[in-house]
Scaffold this active site. Structure first.
Site, PDB file in Angstrom:
ATOM      1  N   ARG A  46       2.391 -22.738  -9.309  1.00 14.74           N
ATOM      2  CA  ARG A  46       1.838 -21.495  -9.871  1.00 14.74           C
ATOM      3  C   ARG A  46       0.317 -21.513  -9.781  1.00 14.74           C
ATOM      4  O   ARG A  46      -0.318 -20.503  -9.502  1.00 14.74           O
ATOM      5  CB  ARG A  46       2.278 -21.299 -11.331  1.00 14.74           C
ATOM      6  CG  ARG A  46       1.490 -20.170 -12.022  1.00 14.74           C
ATOM      7  CD  ARG A  46       2.148 -19.590 -13.258  1.00 14.74           C
ATOM      8  NE  ARG A  46       2.612 -20.584 -14.195  1.00 14.74           N
ATOM      9  CZ  ARG A  46       1.835 -21.290 -15.006  1.00 14.74           C
ATOM     10  NH1 ARG A  46       0.538 -21.130 -15.002  1.00 14.74           N
ATOM     11  NH2 ARG A  46       2.370 -22.172 -15.828  1.00 14.74           N
ATOM     12  N   TYR A  98      -1.364   5.597  -3.886  1.00 15.11           N
ATOM     13  CA  TYR A  98       0.000   5.073  -3.810  1.00 15.11           C
ATOM     14  C   TYR A  98       0.732   5.394  -5.118  1.00 15.11           C
ATOM     15  O   TYR A  98       0.183   5.190  -6.207  1.00 15.11           O
ATOM     16  CB  TYR A  98      -0.079   3.555  -3.584  1.00 15.11           C
ATOM     17  CG  TYR A  98       1.272   2.900  -3.537  1.00 15.11           C
ATOM     18  CD1 TYR A  98       2.140   3.122  -2.473  1.00 15.11           C
ATOM     19  CD2 TYR A  98       1.696   2.058  -4.555  1.00 15.11           C
ATOM     20  CE1 TYR A  98       3.379   2.531  -2.429  1.00 15.11           C
ATOM     21  CE2 TYR A  98       2.942   1.449  -4.520  1.00 15.11           C
ATOM     22  CZ  TYR A  98       3.777   1.694  -3.450  1.00 15.11           C
ATOM     23  OH  TYR A  98       5.009   1.104  -3.415  1.00 15.11           O
ATOM     24  N   ASP A 170      -8.016  -0.398  -2.228  1.00 16.49           N
ATOM     25  CA  ASP A 170      -6.712  -0.797  -1.707  1.00 16.49           C
ATOM     26  C   ASP A 170      -6.773  -0.588  -0.191  1.00 16.49           C
ATOM     27  O   ASP A 170      -6.757   0.535   0.296  1.00 16.49           O
ATOM     28  CB  ASP A 170      -5.617   0.073  -2.355  1.00 16.49           C
ATOM     29  CG  ASP A 170      -4.217  -0.333  -1.928  1.00 16.49           C
ATOM     30  OD1 ASP A 170      -4.065  -0.909  -0.838  1.00 16.49           O
ATOM     31  OD2 ASP A 170      -3.271  -0.059  -2.691  1.00 16.49           O
ATOM     32  N   LYS A 195       2.955  -4.750   4.027  1.00 21.44           N
ATOM     33  CA  LYS A 195       2.791  -3.756   5.079  1.00 21.44           C
ATOM     34  C   LYS A 195       2.226  -4.405   6.349  1.00 21.44           C
ATOM     35  O   LYS A 195       2.876  -5.246   6.925  1.00 21.44           O
ATOM     36  CB  LYS A 195       1.922  -2.608   4.572  1.00 21.44           C
ATOM     37  CG  LYS A 195       2.282  -2.142   3.142  1.00 21.44           C
ATOM     38  CD  LYS A 195       3.661  -1.516   3.022  1.00 21.44           C
ATOM     39  CE  LYS A 195       4.135  -1.357   1.585  1.00 21.44           C
ATOM     40  NZ  LYS A 195       3.209  -0.670   0.696  1.00 21.44           N
TER      41      LYS A 195
HETATM   42  C1  PLP Z   1       3.178  -0.533  -0.708  1.00 16.94           C
HETATM   43  C2  PLP Z   1       1.854  -0.290  -1.279  1.00 16.94           C
HETATM   44  C3  PLP Z   1       1.488  -0.868  -2.506  1.00 16.94           C
HETATM   45  C4  PLP Z   1       2.451  -1.700  -3.337  1.00 16.94           C
HETATM   46  O1  PLP Z   1       2.776  -2.899  -2.712  1.00 16.94           O
HETATM   47  P1  PLP Z   1       4.170  -3.685  -2.970  1.00 16.94           P
HETATM   48  O2  PLP Z   1       4.050  -4.852  -2.045  1.00 16.94           O
HETATM   49  O3  PLP Z   1       5.276  -2.745  -2.613  1.00 16.94           O
HETATM   50  O4  PLP Z   1       4.201  -4.069  -4.398  1.00 16.94           O
HETATM   51  C5  PLP Z   1       0.210  -0.626  -2.955  1.00 16.94           C
HETATM   52  N1  PLP Z   1      -0.660   0.144  -2.281  1.00 16.94           N
HETATM   53  C6  PLP Z   1      -0.343   0.709  -1.100  1.00 16.94           C
HETATM   54  C7  PLP Z   1      -1.348   1.547  -0.393  1.00 16.94           C
HETATM   55  C8  PLP Z   1       0.926   0.520  -0.560  1.00 16.94           C
HETATM   56  O5  PLP Z   1       1.232   1.109   0.596  1.00 16.94           O
END
Ligand code: PLP
Length: 381
Positions: A46, A98, A170, A195
């Site tokens: 962790r 998001y 983000d 992603k």
């Molecule tokens: C998918 C996504 C998230 C969340 O990520 P997870 O891995 O599904 O928890 C946050 N921000 C953006 C822009 C995303 O496309």
């Protein structure tokens, strides 16, 4: 080192013990101490893990940050970043974000006394008007989800720095291959590595990139204390994905451009959203601050909900699925899927309509993708 080289050579590689070229997966919860109070650098997964560390060093380097922390999911990374705040603090967020982040702000952080204002951060006036004496953080997404709006990062960072407000971006949609937020003065970068960074639709993960030793200390403390770090095997998958990030992003973009240009010529489509199109609002800013325009294309059907559903049902290669950034192309309906947790009133205000379809353009041959879109858009059955 250039980006492509850093994506393959960052962190401790090859491994120190046996020279393994592929980073070993340290699938262990604990590490044996050498002596009382003396470790070989790790004690408990962790708190730290050698496989995860290579991933973190790689992401930090690709983003030009001070350090990076790999988390179990993108939302784990986002939730952790928000724990830099305390009760009574105010956050300004761009208004088309998001859906999961929106839900976290609206339904969870509000319970902890964090105030949130959604604003259009493409306008300096609107940003400045939203600032309060207790504003501590500005939350950004560019290109935004799902409308691919572009925010001028230099402008926001300048406004924020004058008032000592932390900026968080983000960077999931662009990936560090196309956008380097730290170079524009952004303080903290978060990712859903689920992603493009992983890029194979086989793992969920997230990351937080810091820019100062103080932020690294604070975020590292939170990641360990809250227990949100990524598991070793998952970290290894993301690490493997990153090695081909530059190749994949280039192809995603090439295919997206072709899809966007094709869609613009089709009858029955009201609007195509892709930052690479010269008439996309913010195209000039995107050209200045990005080195590419990414792999997501959205478009709005003239016939609204029914027309969008019809196209989505007829697509074959584009699978009806949320998420993005993998090799196979996906299509989704933001209103009923990715952005269902956003209030209808909020969706309407930012322009996420019933006829909107979001595509994650994959790595297939472009002719096959265009053929699939063409048959799905045709009004014959
Ligand atoms: C998918 C996504 C998230 C969340 O990520 P997870 O891995 O599904 O928890 C946050 N921000 C953006 C822009 C995303 O496309």
């Amino acid at each position: 080192m250039n980006f492509e080289t850093a994506a393959i050579h960052s962190g401790e590689r090859p491994d120190k013990c046996y020279g393994a070229l592929s980073v070993p997966i340290y699938q262990t919860s604990n590490f044996v101490f050498e002596d009382i109070g003396k470790t070989r650098g790790y004690d408990y997964t962790r708190s730290g893990n050698p496989t995860r560390k290579v991933l973190e060093d790689t992401i930090a380097r690709l983003e030009g940050g001070h350090a990076a922390f790999a988390c179990a999911t993108g939302m784990a990374a986002i939730a952790t970043a928000l724990h830099l705040l305390k009760v009574g603090d105010h956050v300004i967020s761009c208004d088309d974000i998001y859906g999961g982040t929106y839900r976290l702000f609206q339904s969870v952080m509000s319970r902890f006394g964090i105030e949130i204002t959604f604003a259009c951060l493409r306008s300096r006036a609107e940003l400045e008007a939203a600032i309060q004496p207790n504003t501590r953080m500005i939350w950004l997404e560019t290109p935004s989800n799902p409308l691919l709006n572009i925010t001028d990062l230099e402008m926001v960072a300048t406004v924020a720095k004058e008032r000592q407000i932390m900026t968080v971006l983000d960077n999931t949609f662009a990936s560090p291959f196309f956008l380097q937020p730290v170079s524009f003065g952004i303080d903290l970068v978060v990712h859903s590595t689920t992603k493009y960074l992983n890029g194979h639709c086989d793992v969920v993960g997230g990351a937080i990139v810091t820019t100062t030793p103080e932020l690294s200390r604070e975020v590292g403390f939170l990641v360990n204390t809250m227990g949100v770090a990524e598991a070793p095997f998952d970290a290894w998958l993301v690490l493997r994905g990153i090695e081909t990030l530059p190749l994949r992003m280039a192809r995603h973009e090439e295919n997206s451009f072709a899809v966007a240009r094709f869609l613009k010529e089709q009858p029955g489509i009201r609007k195509v959203y892709y930052p690479g199109l010269a008439d996309h609002p913010g195209h000039d800013i995107a050209r200045r601050q990005m080195t590419g325009f990414g792999g997501v294309v959205s478009f709005e059907m003239e016939g609204g909900f029914d027309a969008a559903c019809r196209v989505l049902r007829k697509l074959h290669l584009f699978a009806l699925a949320e998420s993005l950034g993998g090799p196979s192309s996906l299509a989704e309906h933001p209103v009923t899927m990715s952005h269902a947790s956003m209030s209808a009133e909020h969706r309407q205000r930012v322009g996420i309509n019933d006829g909107l379809i979001r595509l994650s353009v994959g790595l297939e041959h472009i002719d096959d993708l265009i053929a699939d879109l063409m048959q799905a858009l045709s009004t014959e059955d």
